[in-house]
Design an enzyme around this catalytic site. Structure first.
Site, PDB file in Angstrom:
ATOM      1  N   ALA A   1     -24.700  88.788 100.924  1.00  0.00           N
ATOM      2  CA  ALA A   1     -25.142  87.393 101.021  1.00  0.00           C
ATOM      3  C   ALA A   1     -24.691  86.822 102.362  1.00  0.00           C
ATOM      4  O   ALA A   1     -23.758  87.328 102.985  1.00  0.00           O
ATOM      5  CB  ALA A   1     -24.568  86.558  99.876  1.00  0.00           C
ATOM      6  N   PHE A   2     -25.349  85.757 102.784  1.00  0.00           N
ATOM      7  CA  PHE A   2     -25.055  85.200 104.110  1.00  0.00           C
ATOM      8  C   PHE A   2     -23.633  84.664 104.200  1.00  0.00           C
ATOM      9  O   PHE A   2     -23.104  84.486 105.293  1.00  0.00           O
ATOM     10  CB  PHE A   2     -26.063  84.084 104.455  1.00  0.00           C
ATOM     11  CG  PHE A   2     -25.707  82.741 103.869  1.00  0.00           C
ATOM     12  CD1 PHE A   2     -25.958  82.462 102.537  1.00  0.00           C
ATOM     13  CD2 PHE A   2     -25.098  81.766 104.638  1.00  0.00           C
ATOM     14  CE1 PHE A   2     -25.616  81.228 101.993  1.00  0.00           C
ATOM     15  CE2 PHE A   2     -24.757  80.533 104.108  1.00  0.00           C
ATOM     16  CZ  PHE A   2     -25.005  80.268 102.781  1.00  0.00           C
ATOM     17  N   LYS A   3     -23.025  84.414 103.041  1.00  0.00           N
ATOM     18  CA  LYS A   3     -21.667  83.873 103.056  1.00  0.00           C
ATOM     19  C   LYS A   3     -20.676  84.844 103.701  1.00  0.00           C
ATOM     20  O   LYS A   3     -19.559  84.451 104.033  1.00  0.00           O
ATOM     21  CB  LYS A   3     -21.240  83.471 101.655  1.00  0.00           C
ATOM     22  CG  LYS A   3     -22.004  82.245 101.154  1.00  0.00           C
ATOM     23  CD  LYS A   3     -21.485  81.746  99.817  1.00  0.00           C
ATOM     24  CE  LYS A   3     -22.115  80.417  99.411  1.00  0.00           C
ATOM     25  NZ  LYS A   3     -23.491  80.583  98.895  1.00  0.00           N
ATOM     26  N   ASP A   4     -21.074  86.097 103.880  1.00  0.00           N
ATOM     27  CA  ASP A   4     -20.207  87.052 104.585  1.00  0.00           C
ATOM     28  C   ASP A   4     -19.887  86.585 106.007  1.00  0.00           C
ATOM     29  O   ASP A   4     -18.791  86.824 106.501  1.00  0.00           O
ATOM     30  CB  ASP A   4     -20.886  88.436 104.663  1.00  0.00           C
ATOM     31  CG  ASP A   4     -20.802  89.183 103.341  1.00  0.00           C
ATOM     32  OD1 ASP A   4     -19.797  89.009 102.618  1.00  0.00           O
ATOM     33  OD2 ASP A   4     -21.745  89.933 103.033  1.00  0.00           O
TER      34      ASP A   4
ATOM     35  N   ALA B   1     -17.149  83.846 105.571  1.00  0.00           N
ATOM     36  CA  ALA B   1     -15.914  84.311 104.944  1.00  0.00           C
ATOM     37  C   ALA B   1     -15.190  85.342 105.814  1.00  0.00           C
ATOM     38  O   ALA B   1     -13.968  85.316 105.928  1.00  0.00           O
ATOM     39  CB  ALA B   1     -16.214  84.895 103.567  1.00  0.00           C
TER      40      ALA B   1
END
Ligand SMILES: *Cc1c(COP(=O)(O)O)cnc(C)c1O
Length: 436
Positions: free
Chosen positions: A105-108, A111
């Site tokens: 997911a783009f949240k990588d 994060a």
């Protein structure tokens, strides 16, 4: 670079302080005091640079000397070690795939960068950093995999029992090392309430150095600007100089980063804020009233946010010049039925499988292109997650064709470790105190 609070424009804190505090005491959000305009030469020649090169240039301009160049370069090379390609689906319709990182997911992006920045700023001999994070699915996976093995940090993830998908649960519970997962018998809101209460608990704060890893941290926003520049670079390679970005939005961090990139000089014709039934922002764009509502559950559940906290950052970028904001951002919202129809249409037209969040961004882009008759402009919709993370939303014909990336195969061989807890604070606190 110094940062102010959206609730107090006179406040000045360092990048380090903004990262560790996550949120100012006054409950505003941190914003950079000055947003640098990047050199035109850099912007016009973006197609000559790689993603890590772009990331380094953008970060260095934003952060100034907060992190020395060599260290910043090392952080970026370690954090941004996967691709973000644009894939052409038809003339003037491209998908920006942001799901090639470890948690799919783009949240990588946010994060991984944040975890490395935090670890960089932790000084020798300092107390271990205890990260508490509540997740409805994607955030926890990205944060867990972002902090995995990062020295002097520990992550405790709270997720609602039975409400995350199987792959998401594997990503939360199979890490070991410095990551531990708590399965809470409650909702995402219950998880979030437990984390919030922990931050105000005197005994816990005396014993641990607590920090949050949620999406409002400025160190998550900054790396999300990188892929907008990189997408534009790829559009240039295709001979396109005009772009529109359609962004599936929940808490409005992703589109907020795009607008920050625009403020730094990225030439974007239009941003499209695409939401599910949680349409606080599209309603605001239509009627001029910002009216937060309780969230409603949808099949694009990572966007089930009724009061998007990053909106205040966007309002600040425009310094209340609402007419410019209204020109630059178009709002569209869709029901679950429309989302399902979009998933089917994308599959039928291109044999492409989009996760429900991504499908909403595609539909918004198509509606926008139809409404505006824009020629010669590359419409780029952001794909925020790999479809395998949301298997239940696809009809069986499509589900049968969802690929399992290598990240998933290796997860399935691992052992799950999770501790089941109720939603009462005393049980959670007891767990924290007893498991040093
Ligand atoms: C978090 C998330 C979103 C929403 O992003 P915001 O930055 O909160 O607007 C959209 N899609 C997926 C898959 C997500 O995980």
């Amino acid at each position: 670079m110094k940062f102010y609070s959206t609730n107090n424009t006179d406040l000045r804190v360092s990048f380090k302080e903004a990262v560790f505090n996550s949120m100012p005491q006054d409950k505003g959000l941190y914003m950079p005091v000055e947003i640098p305009r990047l050199d035109d030469k850099f912007i016009n020649n973006l197609d000559g640079y790689t993603l890590p090169e772009i990331a380094f240039y953008v970060a260095q301009n934003l952060l100034g000397d907060d992190i020395p160049a060599d260290d910043l370069q090392a952080i970026i090379e370690d954090a941004i070690n996967f691709y973000a390609p644009i894939v052409k689906l038809e003339d003037d319709v491209y998908v920006l795939e942001l799901f090639h990182g470890p948690s799919l997911a783009f949240k990588d992006f946010g994060a991984r960068f944040m975890s490395r920045v935090m670890s960089y700023f932790l000084e020798e001999g300092e107390k271990q950093l205890d990260v508490l994070v509540a997740t409805s699915g994607d955030t926890g996976g990205a944060v867990a995999l972002g902090f995995l093995g990062v020295p002097n940090t520990r992550v405790t993830i709270l997720y609602p029992k039975g409400k995350v998908s199987e792959i998401q649960e594997l990503q939360l519970t199979t890490n070991g090392q410095n990551i531990r997962a708590l399965e809470i018998d409650g909702t995402f809101d219950d998880c979030q309430a437990l984390v919030k209460q922990a931050f105000t608990d005197i005994e816990l704060n005396a014993k641990y150095r607590l920090t949050s890893a949620n999406s409002i941290n400025i160190a998550r926003l900054i790396p999300q600007t990188f892929y907008y520049f990189n997408a534009y670079a790829q559009a240039l390679k295709q001979g396109k100089t005009k772009v529109v970005f359609s962004v599936p939005s929940g808490n409005f961090g992703n589109i907020g980063a795009g607008l920050l990139a625009w403020k730094m000089g990225l030439p974007v014709q239009q941003f499209i804020a695409a939401t599910n039934a949680n349409d606080t922002v599209p309603q605001f764009l239509k009627h001029g009233v910002f009216e937060p509502k309780p969230s409603v559950a949808t099949i694009s559940n990572a966007m089930d946010v009724g009061n998007p906290s990053n909106w205040i950052r966007i309002a600040n970028l425009f310094k209340e010049d609402m007419s410019e904001l209204n020109k630059l951002i178009a709002g569209y919202s869709f029901t679950d039925d429309e989302t399902s129809a979009a998933i089917q249409a994308i599959y039928d037209r291109y044999k492409y499988i989009a996760c429900p969040h991504t499908a909403i961004a595609w539909q918004a882009l198509k509606d926008y292109q139809q409404d505006l008759h824009v020629d010669d402009t590359a419409g780029i919709f952001l794909s925020t997650a790999h479809p395998c993370k949301f298997p239940d939303v696809f009809p069986s014909e499509i589900a049968a064709h969802v690929e399992q990336p290598e990240q998933v195969a290796s997860l399935q061989a691992k052992q799950k470790h999770t501790v089941a807890l109720g939603k009462d604070f005393d049980g959670f606190k007891d767990f924290l105190l007893k498991n040093i």
